[in-house]
Structure formats: C-alpha cells, structure tokens
Write an enzyme that holds these catalytic residues in place. Structure first.
Site, PDB file in Angstrom:
ATOM      1  N   ALA A 138       0.956  -1.287  -0.025  1.00 17.12           N
ATOM      2  CA  ALA A 138      -0.116  -0.096   0.044  1.00 17.12           C
ATOM      3  C   ALA A 138       0.908   1.075  -0.027  1.00 17.12           C
ATOM      4  O   ALA A 138       1.813   1.102   0.443  1.00 17.12           O
ATOM      5  CB  ALA A 138      -0.931  -0.033   1.187  1.00 17.12           C
ATOM      6  N   VAL A 189       0.804   5.252   1.589  1.00 14.87           N
ATOM      7  CA  VAL A 189       0.185   6.180   2.692  1.00 14.87           C
ATOM      8  C   VAL A 189       0.255   7.432   2.159  1.00 14.87           C
ATOM      9  O   VAL A 189       1.587   7.841   1.870  1.00 14.87           O
ATOM     10  CB  VAL A 189       0.677   5.791   4.173  1.00 14.87           C
ATOM     11  CG1 VAL A 189      -0.074   6.574   4.955  1.00 14.87           C
ATOM     12  CG2 VAL A 189       0.616   4.345   4.292  1.00 14.87           C
ATOM     13  N   LYS A 216      -4.784   5.639   2.814  1.00 17.86           N
ATOM     14  CA  LYS A 216      -4.168   4.501   2.455  1.00 17.86           C
ATOM     15  C   LYS A 216      -4.614   3.857   1.259  1.00 17.86           C
ATOM     16  O   LYS A 216      -5.906   3.398   1.257  1.00 17.86           O
ATOM     17  CB  LYS A 216      -4.375   3.322   3.791  1.00 17.86           C
ATOM     18  CG  LYS A 216      -3.681   2.387   3.656  1.00 17.86           C
ATOM     19  CD  LYS A 216      -3.168   1.623   5.031  1.00 17.86           C
ATOM     20  CE  LYS A 216      -2.089   0.753   5.217  1.00 17.86           C
ATOM     21  NZ  LYS A 216      -1.926  -0.023   6.530  1.00 17.86           N
ATOM     22  N   ASP A 257       1.085  -6.936  13.021  1.00 18.32           N
ATOM     23  CA  ASP A 257       2.273  -6.257  12.791  1.00 18.32           C
ATOM     24  C   ASP A 257       2.690  -5.243  13.867  1.00 18.32           C
ATOM     25  O   ASP A 257       2.995  -3.922  13.580  1.00 18.32           O
ATOM     26  CB  ASP A 257       2.209  -5.286  11.223  1.00 18.32           C
ATOM     27  CG  ASP A 257       3.389  -4.651  10.731  1.00 18.32           C
ATOM     28  OD1 ASP A 257       4.478  -5.171  11.305  1.00 18.32           O
ATOM     29  OD2 ASP A 257       3.344  -3.893   9.940  1.00 18.32           O
TER      30      ASP A 257
HETATM   31  P1  AMP Z   1       1.101   2.731   7.942  1.00 15.99           P
HETATM   32  O1  AMP Z   1       1.719   2.012   6.681  1.00 15.99           O
HETATM   33  O2  AMP Z   1      -0.497   2.641   8.129  1.00 15.99           O
HETATM   34  O3  AMP Z   1       2.162   2.429   9.297  1.00 15.99           O
HETATM   35  O4  AMP Z   1       1.463   4.405   7.912  1.00 15.99           O
HETATM   36  C1  AMP Z   1       3.031   4.771   7.471  1.00 15.99           C
HETATM   37  C2  AMP Z   1       3.319   5.898   8.479  1.00 15.99           C
HETATM   38  O5  AMP Z   1       2.185   7.135   8.064  1.00 15.99           O
HETATM   39  C3  AMP Z   1       3.141   5.695   9.762  1.00 15.99           C
HETATM   40  O6  AMP Z   1       4.383   5.207  10.441  1.00 15.99           O
HETATM   41  C4  AMP Z   1       2.813   7.193  10.398  1.00 15.99           C
HETATM   42  O7  AMP Z   1       4.023   7.716  10.544  1.00 15.99           O
HETATM   43  C5  AMP Z   1       1.990   7.657   9.638  1.00 15.99           C
HETATM   44  N1  AMP Z   1       0.313   7.312   9.757  1.00 15.99           N
HETATM   45  C6  AMP Z   1      -0.292   6.270   9.367  1.00 15.99           C
HETATM   46  N2  AMP Z   1      -1.533   6.519   9.684  1.00 15.99           N
HETATM   47  C7  AMP Z   1      -1.466   7.619  10.329  1.00 15.99           C
HETATM   48  C8  AMP Z   1      -2.601   8.285  11.100  1.00 15.99           C
HETATM   49  N3  AMP Z   1      -3.847   7.790  11.087  1.00 15.99           N
HETATM   50  N4  AMP Z   1      -2.337   9.537  11.541  1.00 15.99           N
HETATM   51  C9  AMP Z   1      -1.076  10.135  11.516  1.00 15.99           C
HETATM   52  N5  AMP Z   1      -0.094   9.449  10.849  1.00 15.99           N
HETATM   53  C10 AMP Z   1      -0.264   8.090  10.338  1.00 15.99           C
END
Ligand code: AMP
Length: 237
Positions: A27, A29, A42, A144
């Site tokens: 994915a 982000v 996402k 994870d």
């Molecule tokens: P993930 O792949 O969902 O872990 O997202 C990658 C990065 O985006 C994370 O390590 C966070 O720094 C940031 N992130 C993801 N979701 C959020 C959220 N809901 N609010 C703020 N930062 C986010």
C-alpha cells in the site's frame, strides 16, 4: 459517509492532491485533505503478478479486515483513527490524521538518547501492555505490532499517556491464544531489536498486559512456546 456523498471527486482525484508519506509493498500512504480535514489515505494498489480477479478479491479482503479491526477497537474505546470513508473501487481508506503525535519508536529513541529517566518509559510500557490486552480482549490480532505502529499524542508533554494504534493492514479477528501470543512475539522481536537494552521495559509491558488480559495465562504460554520455536529455528540455522 456514503460513497455518493464524496463531492464530485473520486478517490483518485484526492490522491492526486495528496502527499505521499510512505510507499510500502502492499500500500501507499498519503496525507491529504477531505472536506476541510487533514486525512491519511491508505491506498492498496494492484499486484500485477497476481491474477486480476484473485488480486481484486485479496485486496478487498485486506481493506475490509483493516476497517473491521479499527472499528472493533474504536467500539471498545481503544484509540485508533476514525475511518472517514472507504472506497472499494480504488481500495482507499480515508482515516483520521492523528496530529501532534510521534511514534512510540521515535519517542523511545529520543528518550534513550537524552538519558531521560526510565520512569516515563515505564509508564509508557504499562500503557502499551494495557492497550494491547484490551485489543486482544476484543479478539483483534494486529498482525504487525511494532513501536512505529503506536502513536503517542502530544509526545512527552502530555502526562496522561494517549496512545493510538495504527496500521491494521495485516490484522484479523481471532480468539486463539496462539494468534495473540504470536502478535506479542512479533512485538517483542521488533521492540528489542529497535530499542537496545530494553528487556526490562518489555517485561514490564508484559506484566501490564497480564494484569489487563482476560486470557493472559494461555497467551503467555503460547508466547513462551513461540519463543522456544524461534530459538530452535535459529540454532538449526
Ligand atoms: P502505515 O503504513 O499505516 O504504518 O503508515 C505509515 C506511516 O504514516 C506511519 O508510520 C505514520 O507515521 C503515518 N500514519 C499512518 N496512519 C496515520 C494516522 N492515522 N495519523 C497520523 N499518521 C499516520
């Protein structure tokens, strides 16, 4: 919000205006805006090596599972981002942007670097154990767990630790102690390799988990078994 409520745009046009913050294997982000709010988007993209029909089915399932786990947590009062909107055509989830937050990872790294008292980190470990037990009590297995997937709102300034769990992309619903034990094992591995000399801190997390978990003995027993299997595997090579 229903899909038809999305004003004139579709999810792709929101992505075009959003800023990519992470490119993963499954994915992407982004940080963007939706109806005047800052949002995290996402997007699961097609895997070209898979048969399109299989890919569509798997991607849809992952998206559904991620949303389901977040909603289950939120319903139980466990902090996870609000889900604003899900687009099953482009496989995009629009999530609350947890502003003024730092990852637990970054927080521990800077606390260790500055030689900060261990007291605050111990309170943080207690909170992590409590929240993970609550999540497992709801039969949500994160899949994870790392210190990057926990956000600390208002960083260290906030005396009342406010932790938000994120990235439920590999999560699923299971009542099995084995699944929960593996979840903790994944965290233990990530925790100890990311943060050196934190064995005592992780022990404290597990103690707090045990105090709040409904099925702690069975889960910890499985955790011990999984650890043993891991050690045997590394001995065999
Ligand atoms: P993930 O792949 O969902 O872990 O997202 C990658 C990065 O985006 C994370 O390590 C966070 O720094 C940031 N992130 C993801 N979701 C959020 C959220 N809901 N609010 C703020 N930062 C986010």
């Amino acid at each position: 919000m229903a899909q038809s409520d999305l004003p004139k745009h579709n999810a792709s046009s929101y992505l075009a205006e959003a800023q990519l913050i992470k490119q993963g294997a499954e994915a992407r982000v982004y940080r963007g805006r939706l109806l005047g709010r800052s949002v995290i988007i996402k997007e699961r993209f097609p895997k070209l090596y898979r048969h399109p029909a299989v890919d569509e089915k798997l991607t849809r399932r992952r998206t559904t599972q991620e949303v389901r786990s977040i909603l289950r947590c939120r319903r139980a009062g466990i902090n996870a981002p609000v889900v604003y909107f899900v687009d099953y055509t482009t496989h995009c989830i629009f999530l609350e942007d947890i502003v003024h937050s730092v990852s637990v990872r970054d927080h521990i790294v800077s606390a260790q670097a500055s030689g900060e008292t261990t007291e605050h980190l111990q309170t943080l470990a207690d909170k992590m154990g409590e929240i993970l037990a609550q999540m497992h009590n709801e039969d949500v297995v994160h899949g994870d767990l790392t210190t990057s997937n926990m956000l600390l709102v208002n960083g260290a300034e906030n005396k009342n630790i406010n932790l938000v769990l994120i990235d439920f992309g590999l999560s699923f619903i299971s009542a099995l102690p084995e699944d929960k034990g593996v979840d903790l094992y994944v965290l233990e591995k990530a925790f100890l390799s990311t943060h050196p000399n934190t064995e005592a801190l992780f022990k404290r997390l597990l103690k707090s988990y045990t105090a709040s978990s409904k099925k702690a003995p069975a889960v910890i027993k499985k955790l011990d078994e999984v650890r043993l299997r891991g050690r045997k595997r590394s001995m065999v090579g």
